[in-house]
Motif scaffolding. Structure first.
Motif, PDB file in Angstrom:
ATOM      1  N   VAL A   1     -42.594  33.478   5.924  1.00 26.69           N
ATOM      2  CA  VAL A   1     -41.943  33.670   7.223  1.00 26.69           C
ATOM      3  C   VAL A   1     -42.052  32.398   8.062  1.00 26.69           C
ATOM      4  N   ALA A   2     -43.265  31.793   8.066  1.00 25.40           N
ATOM      5  CA  ALA A   2     -43.472  30.562   8.839  1.00 25.40           C
ATOM      6  C   ALA A   2     -42.566  29.437   8.333  1.00 25.40           C
ATOM      7  N   ALA A   3     -42.452  29.331   7.008  1.00 26.24           N
ATOM      8  CA  ALA A   3     -41.594  28.295   6.432  1.00 26.24           C
ATOM      9  C   ALA A   3     -40.134  28.532   6.793  1.00 26.24           C
ATOM     10  N   SER A   4     -39.694  29.780   6.770  1.00 24.41           N
ATOM     11  CA  SER A   4     -38.300  30.089   7.117  1.00 24.41           C
ATOM     12  C   SER A   4     -37.988  29.776   8.575  1.00 24.41           C
TER      13      SER A   4
ATOM     14  N   ALA B   1     -50.971  21.372   9.261  1.00 31.05           N
ATOM     15  CA  ALA B   1     -49.537  21.604   9.137  1.00 31.05           C
ATOM     16  C   ALA B   1     -49.174  23.078   9.302  1.00 31.05           C
ATOM     17  N   PHE B   2     -50.146  23.970   9.110  1.00 26.51           N
ATOM     18  CA  PHE B   2     -49.887  25.397   9.281  1.00 26.51           C
ATOM     19  C   PHE B   2     -49.858  25.747  10.762  1.00 26.51           C
TER      20      PHE B   2
ATOM     21  N   GLY C   1     -39.399  27.210  10.103  1.00 26.88           N
ATOM     22  CA  GLY C   1     -39.643  25.784  10.285  1.00 26.88           C
ATOM     23  C   GLY C   1     -40.942  25.480  10.992  1.00 26.88           C
ATOM     24  N   LEU C   2     -41.934  26.371  10.846  1.00 26.40           N
ATOM     25  CA  LEU C   2     -43.213  26.207  11.537  1.00 26.40           C
ATOM     26  C   LEU C   2     -44.244  25.447  10.715  1.00 26.40           C
ATOM     27  N   ILE C   3     -43.991  25.244   9.425  1.00 20.69           N
ATOM     28  CA  ILE C   3     -44.929  24.498   8.578  1.00 20.69           C
ATOM     29  C   ILE C   3     -44.453  23.048   8.510  1.00 20.69           C
ATOM     30  N   LEU C   4     -45.258  22.149   9.064  1.00 22.92           N
ATOM     31  CA  LEU C   4     -44.867  20.745   9.204  1.00 22.92           C
ATOM     32  C   LEU C   4     -45.648  19.881   8.216  1.00 22.92           C
TER      33      LEU C   4
ATOM     34  N   LEU D   1     -42.447  37.756  15.535  1.00 26.48           N
ATOM     35  CA  LEU D   1     -41.885  38.028  14.207  1.00 26.48           C
ATOM     36  C   LEU D   1     -42.916  37.726  13.120  1.00 26.48           C
ATOM     37  N   LEU D   2     -43.521  36.544  13.185  1.00 23.80           N
ATOM     38  CA  LEU D   2     -44.505  36.138  12.179  1.00 23.80           C
ATOM     39  C   LEU D   2     -45.692  37.088  12.165  1.00 23.80           C
TER      40      LEU D   2
END
Length: 381
Positions: free
Chosen positions: A176-179, A310-311, A181-184, A145-146
């Motif tokens: 998209v990554a933030a939606s 974090a990315f 939950g991939l950005i920590l 998806l990303l």
């Protein structure tokens, strides 16, 4: 004049550089027994050194000059510094930088590189960057998806707004990554770096056993392809002062952990593409912005590294590969343009793209060497 494409190209270049190799620098510092304060000093010195050389050389020559730490050199240090004290390691760094300074300002490097055909330089560039383009589709199945949204955004953007295609793609990718939950951001903490002076100790066994290999690896695996990227993009900036000033910067910052500075290749290509600016004469501003981001990384030290970490990897891989697609295509077109040198260029491209490492020296050097040998044999024949 301010352009978002300059800022975007500079930021992505720094982002790719740090996320792809900062962990190797951490391991190299650990091999020398670096304390957390000394590690922070290393990152501070490296960031400041790259900032000074990027901004100063780019503005002086009006050319996109991007510098970097020696990633192959850092990998060599992981094993080379084992058993050495931090003071001995600093002595090795100073010795390496002294050799680079001498080779640079003496003009030896420039005279050697003048004998490299442009087709082979372009082939080496395409070979170095090939895996970045391929990695976009390697990570696609795991983050479809990303990567799929970013690929679609990039292709549409190239059609509708080519100058802003890359920054918009990166922005959409972050959303998209933030939606997902991939950005920590939980592990990110802000702290200002404190440079720490370390008095060098010169031991001839470590200088010859580690310092000389570090110099050879840096010149062959970093400065040779770095200059080839410049030549492949049509820039005729003299090599001697570029190499000399990176060496001199190393002499100044080695006591704080700046183990080696050199011309960048992969990240430099990001600042030399049409996405940075359609006008080649204005692309130097992308390198200047990269220098400003390097300055921020130097001041904040390890904080920025944790931020980049974090990315998600798929986001970094996708934006790097998409941003380099045009450069890869142009490199292949230039490499195969001359029928008489096509076979030599193909050998250079294949060896470089293979990623083979021999004697601690990367595939870019061996690709260029075998390509030159092929061209010489064909010429003799």
């Amino acid at each position: 004049m301010f352009k978002i494409s300059h800022v975007s190209a500079g930021f992505i270049a720094v982002l790719v550089g740090y996320t792809s190799s900062a962990a190797i620098v951490f391991q190299a510092a650990g091999a020398a027994g670096a304390s957390p304060a000394e590690l922070t000093s290393w990152m501070c010195a490296l960031g400041l050194g790259m900032a000074l050389t990027c901004i100063g050389l780019s503005l002086y020559f009006r050319t996109p000059i991007l510098t970097a730490w020696s990633t192959p050199g850092a990998a060599l240090l992981i094993t080379g510094l084992a058993g050495l004290s931090m003071s001995q390691a600093i002595g090795v760094f100073l010795f390496n930088s002294l050799l680079i300074t001498i080779v640079g300002f003496s003009g030896w490097f420039d005279r050697i590189m003048k004998h490299v055909p442009k087709t082979l330089a372009a082939a080496m560039l395409a070979g170095v960057l090939l895996r970045f383009g391929m990695d976009v589709f390697v990570v696609f199945p795991t983050q479809w998806l990303l990567v799929g949204v970013m690929l679609g955004c990039y292709l549409i953007g190239r059609r509708l707004f080519p100058i802003y295609a890359v920054p918009i793609t990166f922005f959409i990718g972050m959303l998209v990554a933030a939606s997902q939950g991939l950005i920590l951001l939980d592990s990110v903490s802000v702290s200002i770096a404190q440079p720490m002076w370390i008095t060098p100790v010169f031991d001839w066994t470590s200088l010859l056993g580690v310092g000389l290999p570090l110099f050879i690896v840096t010149m062959a695996s970093q400065n040779v392809p770095g200059l080839a990227v410049l030549r492949a993009n049509g820039y005729t900036t003299p090599a001697s002062p570029l190499i000399g000033w990176t060496g001199l910067t190393g002499l100044l910052l080695a006591p704080f952990g700046g183990f080696s500075f050199n011309l960048a290749a992969i990240t430099a290509a990001l600042c030399m593409s049409k996405d940075a600016d359609p006008d080649p004469k204005k692309r130097y501003m992308a390198a200047v912005w990269a220098g400003l981001f390097y300055l921020a990384t130097g001041i904040l030290g390890a904080t920025v590294v944790s931020l980049f970490a974090a990315f998600p990897r798929a986001l970094i891989v996708a934006i790097a590969g998409l941003a380099l697609l045009g450069t890869i295509g142009n490199g292949l077109a230039a490499a195969l343009s001359d029928e008489k040198e096509r076979e030599a260029a193909l050998v250079t491209f294949l060896v470089t793209a293979s990623g083979v490492t021999m004697l601690g020296i990367g595939s870019a050097f061996w690709g260029l060497l075998l390509g030159m040998a092929t061209a010489w044999i064909n010429h003799r024949r």
